[in-house]
Design a protein around this motif. Structure first.
Motif, short mmCIF file in Angstrom:
data_model
loop_
_atom_site.label_atom_id
_atom_site.label_comp_id
_atom_site.label_asym_id
_atom_site.label_seq_id
_atom_site.Cartn_x
_atom_site.Cartn_y
_atom_site.Cartn_z
N ILE A 265 0.86 -1.19 0.00
CA ILE A 265 0.00 0.00 0.00
C ILE A 265 0.89 1.24 0.00
CG2 ILE A 265 -1.88 1.20 1.17
CD1 ILE A 265 -2.78 -1.40 2.36
N ALA A 266 0.88 1.96 -1.10
CA ALA A 266 1.72 3.16 -1.24
C ALA A 266 0.88 4.38 -0.88
CB ALA A 266 2.23 3.27 -2.67
N VAL A 286 -1.83 -1.22 -3.88
CA VAL A 286 -2.85 -0.20 -3.64
C VAL A 286 -2.13 1.14 -3.56
CG1 VAL A 286 -4.62 0.64 -2.04
CG2 VAL A 286 -4.26 -1.83 -2.32
N ALA A 287 -2.64 2.15 -4.24
CA ALA A 287 -2.03 3.48 -4.14
C ALA A 287 -3.06 4.48 -3.64
CB ALA A 287 -1.51 3.92 -5.50
N ILE A 288 -2.63 5.30 -2.71
CA ILE A 288 -3.49 6.38 -2.22
C ILE A 288 -2.75 7.68 -2.48
CG2 ILE A 288 -4.62 7.41 -0.20
CD1 ILE A 288 -4.63 4.51 1.01
N ASN A 289 -3.30 8.51 -3.36
CA ASN A 289 -2.61 9.73 -3.74
C ASN A 289 -3.63 10.75 -4.17
OD1 ASN A 289 -0.99 11.71 -5.25
ND2 ASN A 289 0.65 10.19 -5.06
N LYS A 290 -3.43 12.00 -3.80
CA LYS A 290 -4.45 13.01 -4.13
C LYS A 290 -4.33 13.51 -5.57
CE LYS A 290 -2.01 16.98 -2.20
NZ LYS A 290 -1.95 17.94 -1.10
N ASP A 291 -3.21 13.20 -6.21
CA ASP A 291 -3.02 13.60 -7.60
C ASP A 291 -3.37 12.43 -8.52
OD1 ASP A 291 -2.11 14.27 -10.09
OD2 ASP A 291 0.01 14.45 -9.52
N VAL A 305 -7.89 7.86 -5.51
CA VAL A 305 -7.52 9.25 -5.69
C VAL A 305 -8.16 10.04 -4.56
CG1 VAL A 305 -7.56 11.22 -7.25
CG2 VAL A 305 -7.54 8.89 -8.19
N GLY A 306 -7.33 10.54 -3.66
CA GLY A 306 -7.88 11.28 -2.55
C GLY A 306 -6.82 11.67 -1.55
N ASP A 307 -7.24 12.51 -0.60
CA ASP A 307 -6.34 12.99 0.43
C ASP A 307 -6.17 11.91 1.50
OD1 ASP A 307 -5.20 14.24 2.64
OD2 ASP A 307 -6.19 16.15 2.21
N LEU A 308 -4.93 11.57 1.81
CA LEU A 308 -4.69 10.46 2.73
C LEU A 308 -5.33 10.70 4.10
CD1 LEU A 308 -2.12 10.91 5.03
CD2 LEU A 308 -0.91 11.16 2.87
N ALA B 238 -14.29 10.26 -0.30
CA ALA B 238 -13.20 9.50 0.34
C ALA B 238 -13.73 8.33 1.18
CB ALA B 238 -12.35 10.43 1.19
N ASP B 239 -14.71 8.59 2.00
CA ASP B 239 -15.21 7.56 2.91
C ASP B 239 -15.73 6.36 2.13
OD1 ASP B 239 -16.06 7.20 5.90
OD2 ASP B 239 -17.76 6.50 4.68
N GLU B 240 -16.43 6.64 1.05
CA GLU B 240 -17.03 5.58 0.24
C GLU B 240 -15.98 4.73 -0.47
OE1 GLU B 240 -20.03 6.65 -2.98
OE2 GLU B 240 -20.94 7.33 -1.07
N VAL B 241 -15.07 5.42 -1.18
CA VAL B 241 -14.09 4.65 -1.97
C VAL B 241 -13.12 3.90 -1.06
CG1 VAL B 241 -14.23 6.03 -4.08
CG2 VAL B 241 -12.59 6.69 -2.32
N ALA B 242 -12.79 4.48 0.09
CA ALA B 242 -11.87 3.81 1.01
C ALA B 242 -12.49 2.49 1.46
CB ALA B 242 -11.59 4.71 2.21
N ARG B 243 -13.77 2.54 1.84
CA ARG B 243 -14.43 1.32 2.31
C ARG B 243 -14.59 0.31 1.19
NH1 ARG B 243 -16.21 2.35 7.54
NH2 ARG B 243 -16.22 4.58 7.96
N GLU B 244 -14.87 0.82 -0.01
CA GLU B 244 -15.06 -0.09 -1.15
C GLU B 244 -13.76 -0.85 -1.44
OE1 GLU B 244 -16.39 1.90 -4.69
OE2 GLU B 244 -16.39 0.04 -5.85
#
Ligand code: FAD
Ligand code: AMP
Lengths: 324, 256
Positions: A265-266, A286-291, A305-308, B238-244
């Motif tokens: 998970i990056a 899995v990547a979590i990045n706002k850009d 795509v989102g703010d961590l 965010a809440d939705e996609v994180a849980r998904e």
């Protein structure tokens, strides 16, 4: 009589799993080519590991036991390996590609006049040497390499082969070895142990890796919490090891470690080629990045795509539910 | 302190490339000073600034490789040696180590510094080979260097922690790029580099020839890596996609 000799790396009093992966591969090659499959253990307590090594099919185990090997030192390790090679005359010596191996591989090849290929992801023996595949150009492509020589050394990236048990009863050969501290020119002054997380990244089933997006204590805490829910090792990009946010031994990538966990998970990592070089072989990324345009998404199976700060709390909460 | 830093010209790994019939095709102009060697040069310059001495760089390669020597001179190295080759000899680490050790055999120096690996091949072999051939005490993967009472103190990154090693001189060390940020040459440095000497050395004067240096390892072909399946991107609340995604890791990817 021809043989393939596998070096069993011991670290923090444990056999490195990656060297058993290599032994499993060596055993398969030995069986297919009518070679002997031998192993060598060099450690302050080397003889305590022979039972475990037998489980992977070694028919002879060379044991070099001396207190000097409590810590990694290149000169004693080189002379012990040279001595074992001179006695066993192997065609191929296979190593897991650890920092300890990288420290001596070239010197051993020069000392034994052997061919050598480092950091391969697969290898096989041929009539006159070794054929191997290895990542090159920051692991963007693979090179097929042919190494010739009566003796060839090969080091293998962790995670390249599965463990295969094949219990055998091995002949144990103790090698006389002694070296005086005063004869060593290089003096080991101090060991600065990695602090915090102690899960060996090379052996971790899951890794949570933090990048520059992880800016403050709050984000660090989220990383720790996520790692603890998953029982994962914590890794980091160079941006954060350089800044002193995480221990340098946690760096993943071309300069750092090459890992291949089931789950990577990056978090807040852009995905520079030099980082990807160290983690692209993970099973699920899995990547979590706002850009949304960050290159990490090109290698991610699941890209969020989102703010961590907004993504991680519900992500952790949901994982806890699943786990619990 | 006399430093020799071995520097190599390598293809820029960020440059576009193609693979055609197993051959790697890329722009011959996109060549750079190996990043790990740039760090080795930087560190030698810093130690020279602190303790005095001289920094000389050595590069083996075809004519074009002199550009990397100029780069190191512009950073502040005092002089350079260019050991010339035809450029299509297919040398491996063993070949380069043999040339370097023949060159250094009768030289006087305190510290022989190399990069920990070439950034295009990641071999990481030349440094310890040269140390062995010259019978020098050495350390690899240095992340910090200091000089103390005429000894080189190396902080190296090991498997789980860092090791502090004291090396008497002469010694060899291979450098990680984690030890510093190499300086970018400024205009003054670039101008000054034009007046600095570069010696040219032929293999024959080291009693070597390209034939006898023929490499034990050869790259027979290049190929693309099996591409990773393009994944799914989740955008939205965010809440939705994180849980998904958490659910999918359990039910679809099966990695929990
Ligand atoms: C020879 C060489 C070797 C190298 N070896 C390595 C190596 O081993 N390992 C390594 O990692 N690097 C290595 N590098 C460096 C590499 O090129 C990159 O500079 C580095 O990986 C960048 O780290 P990063 O992704 O954390 O930072 P950045 O590139 O700055 O990316 C940060 C990312 O975080 C995202 N972000 C910011 N805030 C948030 C937020 N609140 N929520 C979500 N996302 C956010 C941003 O969108 C951005 O994509 C090497 C470089 C060279 C030249
Ligand atoms: N052609 C060359 N000229 C000068 N130094 C070299 C050359 N090839 C390798 N080296 C040195 O060896 C290091 C890389 O070793 P390797 O990864 O084995 O190719 C480089 O960082 C240089 O310091």
């Amino acid at each position: 009589m021809s043989s393939i000799l596998t070096y069993i790396a011991i670290s923090d009093g444990k056999i490195k799993r990656s060297s058993l992966e290599v032994l499993s591969r060596s055993k398969a090659i030995a069986d297919a080519n009518g070679l002997d499959c031998d192993a060598v253990i060099i450690d302050a307590n080397a003889s305590t590991f022979t039972d475990s090594v037998q489980q992977y099919g070694a028919s002879k185990i060379y044991v070099v036991e001396d207190p000097i090997f409590i810590q990694h030192r290149n000169t004693p390790l080189l002379s012990a390996l040279s001595k074992v090679m001179e006695q066993s005359k192997p065609n191929v010596v296979a190593f897991a590609s650890t920092e300890g191996t990288k420290d001596i591989l070239g010197a051993l090849a020069a000392n034994q006049n052997a061919g050598v290929v480092a950091d391969v992801s697969s290898f096989d023996v041929t009539g006159n040497g070794v054929l191997a595949k290895r990542p090159v150009m920051a692991a963007k492509i693979m090179g097929n390499v042919e190494v010739s020589g009566d003796t060839v050394l090969v080091s293998v990236r962790s995670g390249s082969y599965d463990l295969v048990e094949s219990p055998a009863s091995a002949e144990i050969i103790n090698i006389d070895f002694s070296i005086e501290e005063s004869d060593l020119k290089a003096k080991l002054r101090e060991i600065i142990s990695a602090t915090g997380d102690t899960i060996d990244l090379n052996e971790a089933e899951s890794i949570v890796a933090a990048g520059r997006g992880v800016k403050d204590e709050e984000a660090k805490n989220l990383i720790s919490e996520l790692a603890s829910v998953l029982n994962a090792g914590i890794g980091a990009s160079r941006a954060l090891t350089e800044a002193g946010v995480y221990d340098p031994s946690l760096q993943i990538g071309q300069t750092g470690k090459v890992v291949s966990p089931q789950l990577y998970i990056a978090v807040g990592i852009s995905g520079a080629i030099q980082h990807v070089a160290g983690m692209a072989n993970s099973k699920v990324i899995v990547a979590i990045n706002k850009d949304g345009d960050a290159p990490i998404f090109e290698v991610a199976d699941y890209g969020i795509v989102g703010d961590l700060y907004k993504v991680l709390p519900p992500f952790i909460e949901e994982l806890k539910k699943i786990k619990g | 302190m006399k430093f020799y830093v071995c520097i190599k010209m390598v293809p820029d790994v960020a440059a576009p490339f193609q693979i055609k019939d197993g051959e790697l095709i890329m722009d011959a102009d996109r060549m750079v000073l190996n990043a790990y060697d740039a760090s080795a040069v930087e560190e030698a310059l810093v130690l020279k600034e602190q303790h005095g001495g001289e920094v000389e760089v050595v590069c083996i390669g075809a004519a074009k490789a002199s550009e990397t020597i100029r780069k190191a001179l512009a950073m502040g190295a005092d002089k350079g040696t260019h050991i010339t080759t035809s450029g299509d000899e297919g040398f491996d680490s063993g070949s380069y180590a043999a040339i370097l050790s023949a060159f250094f055999k009768d030289k006087e120096y305190d510290i022989l510094s190399l990069g920990k690996q070439s950034q295009d091949t990641d071999s990481g072999l030349t440094g310890s080979m040269v140390a062995q051939m010259l019978d020098l005490p050495y350390a690899t993967n240095a992340v910090g260097l200091e000089i103390e009472d005429g000894k080189l103190i190396v902080k190296r990154q090991g498997d789980s922690g860092q090791e502090m090693i004291g090396l008497p001189t002469p010694c060899a060390v291979t450098c990680s790029n984690d030890m510093n940020e190499p300086r970018i040459p400024n205009l003054k440095g670039i101008m000054a580099s034009k007046r600095k000497p570069i010696d040219t050395v032929e293999l024959s004067s080291l009693e070597l020839s390209e034939d006898e240096l023929s490499p034990a390892s050869k790259v027979t072909s290049y190929e693309h890596k099996p591409a990773r399946q393009a994944g799914k991107k989740f955008e939205g609340e965010a809440d939705e996609v994180a849980r998904e995604v958490a659910q999918l890791l359990d039910t679809e990817a099966n990695v929990l």
